[in-house]
Motif scaffolding. Sequence first.
Motif, PDB file in Angstrom:
ATOM      1  N   ARG A 197     -59.656 -69.091  -0.547  1.00  0.00           N
ATOM      2  CA  ARG A 197     -58.344 -68.851  -1.166  1.00  0.00           C
ATOM      3  C   ARG A 197     -57.323 -68.417  -0.124  1.00  0.00           C
ATOM      4  NH1 ARG A 197     -61.479 -66.960  -5.564  1.00  0.00           N
ATOM      5  NH2 ARG A 197     -61.321 -64.757  -4.984  1.00  0.00           N
ATOM      6  N   ARG A 198     -57.762 -67.662   0.872  1.00  0.00           N
ATOM      7  CA  ARG A 198     -56.844 -67.263   1.945  1.00  0.00           C
ATOM      8  C   ARG A 198     -56.341 -68.483   2.717  1.00  0.00           C
ATOM      9  NH1 ARG A 198     -59.335 -61.728   4.754  1.00  0.00           N
ATOM     10  NH2 ARG A 198     -59.069 -60.386   2.918  1.00  0.00           N
ATOM     11  N   LEU A 199     -57.186 -69.487   2.824  1.00  0.00           N
ATOM     12  CA  LEU A 199     -56.804 -70.701   3.548  1.00  0.00           C
ATOM     13  C   LEU A 199     -55.972 -71.638   2.681  1.00  0.00           C
ATOM     14  CD1 LEU A 199     -60.199 -71.397   5.347  1.00  0.00           C
ATOM     15  CD2 LEU A 199     -58.061 -70.707   6.447  1.00  0.00           C
ATOM     16  N   GLU A 200     -56.240 -71.647   1.388  1.00  0.00           N
ATOM     17  CA  GLU A 200     -55.588 -72.603   0.487  1.00  0.00           C
ATOM     18  C   GLU A 200     -54.225 -72.134   0.006  1.00  0.00           C
ATOM     19  OE1 GLU A 200     -58.626 -72.830  -2.427  1.00  0.00           O
ATOM     20  OE2 GLU A 200     -59.871 -74.250  -1.297  1.00  0.00           O
ATOM     21  N   LYS A 201     -54.037 -70.815  -0.110  1.00  0.00           N
ATOM     22  CA  LYS A 201     -52.768 -70.289  -0.601  1.00  0.00           C
ATOM     23  C   LYS A 201     -51.901 -69.844   0.567  1.00  0.00           C
ATOM     24  CE  LYS A 201     -54.419 -68.774  -5.128  1.00  0.00           C
ATOM     25  NZ  LYS A 201     -54.476 -67.664  -6.112  1.00  0.00           N
ATOM     26  N   LYS A 202     -50.724 -70.443   0.686  1.00  0.00           N
ATOM     27  CA  LYS A 202     -49.858 -70.178   1.834  1.00  0.00           C
ATOM     28  C   LYS A 202     -49.537 -68.699   1.977  1.00  0.00           C
ATOM     29  CE  LYS A 202     -45.556 -71.672   4.000  1.00  0.00           C
ATOM     30  NZ  LYS A 202     -44.347 -72.533   3.873  1.00  0.00           N
ATOM     31  N   GLU A 203     -49.302 -68.033   0.823  1.00  0.00           N
ATOM     32  CA  GLU A 203     -48.923 -66.618   0.886  1.00  0.00           C
ATOM     33  C   GLU A 203     -50.089 -65.727   1.300  1.00  0.00           C
ATOM     34  OE1 GLU A 203     -50.035 -67.427  -3.475  1.00  0.00           O
ATOM     35  OE2 GLU A 203     -49.101 -68.470  -1.785  1.00  0.00           O
ATOM     36  N   LYS A 204     -51.311 -66.311   1.328  1.00  0.00           N
ATOM     37  CA  LYS A 204     -52.492 -65.547   1.738  1.00  0.00           C
ATOM     38  C   LYS A 204     -52.935 -65.873   3.163  1.00  0.00           C
ATOM     39  CE  LYS A 204     -53.411 -63.666  -2.393  1.00  0.00           C
ATOM     40  NZ  LYS A 204     -53.455 -62.216  -2.643  1.00  0.00           N
ATOM     41  N   ASN A 205     -52.310 -66.875   3.774  1.00  0.00           N
ATOM     42  CA  ASN A 205     -52.754 -67.330   5.101  1.00  0.00           C
ATOM     43  C   ASN A 205     -52.762 -66.210   6.136  1.00  0.00           C
ATOM     44  OD1 ASN A 205     -51.326 -70.737   5.089  1.00  0.00           O
ATOM     45  ND2 ASN A 205     -53.113 -69.884   4.069  1.00  0.00           N
ATOM     46  N   TRP A 206     -51.795 -65.319   6.039  1.00  0.00           N
ATOM     47  CA  TRP A 206     -51.665 -64.264   7.054  1.00  0.00           C
ATOM     48  C   TRP A 206     -52.882 -63.349   7.087  1.00  0.00           C
ATOM     49  CZ3 TRP A 206     -51.731 -59.054   5.845  1.00  0.00           C
ATOM     50  CH2 TRP A 206     -51.606 -58.736   4.487  1.00  0.00           C
TER      51      TRP A 206
END
Length: 292
Positions: A197-206
Amino acid sequence: MKNIKIDHFKASGPVVLEEHKTIYDLNASEDKIEKELEEVRVTLGKLQDTMYAHGKYAVLVCIQGMDTAGKDSMIREVFKDFNTRGIVVHSFKTPTPLELKHDYLWRHYLRLPARGKFGIFNRTHYENVLVTRVHPQYVLGENLPNVTSLEDIDETFWERRFKEINNFEQHIADNGTIVFKFFLHLSKSEQKDRLLRRLEKKEKNWKFSPGDLKERELWDAYQHCYEDAINNTSKPHAPWYIIPADDKATARYIVARVLLDTLQTYHDIEEPELDDEIKAHLESYKQQLENE
């Protein structure tokens, strides 16, 4: 919704993490769980106000868990209704050069809560028997007098650290700090989903770091170290609670319930009485203000 007994989550006897579930069914919808959490945390917030006025106890909440276990959101949601003057959160990162010039507990002593306050350690002094045990080369950076090579970091070394940590926690407990230690017990499959999910959701990428994947490869080593740490340091004055963490709402409710149910057993926590002289003149003080 199921009533829970907090002792069910307290580490007792030899702990084998594989035997502890990572999910717990409260027999309730997520909305119901969140509503119950809100009620508990409001009560906790009021209790903290009383503790602040009372000024005799501090509370130290230690939160540990693998990457993505939900430590940050746990802190945000459980302590949302606290007065900010009564709570301080510390997130411990890699030791600084100054911190490495002191013993490994020094920086944690500096951030202990004062009496009347809650201190939250997001990652804790236990990193010194977890990360450093999985990566013993980090200990060499502490420049310890009797450690000159990896061969010096043996089982006796870790046993001594467990003893030092137990002494540290006994000392602060004896001086008025109520200690809670929560291990957010996450399954490897749930961690995979959260990393994705961290990789798939832009707002979680950081939140994502390639290092997360390298540490994931050491999953079994970390589980062994957590197990050993819990077994060596869960004491009556500083117990470990193993919190099923695959469902965040449930984990938050259980942690809040443990805090509230335990603190309510301290029957001596109460707001201080006003000085008799002040109490005798309350009406005159009121009249003085009304007559301005």
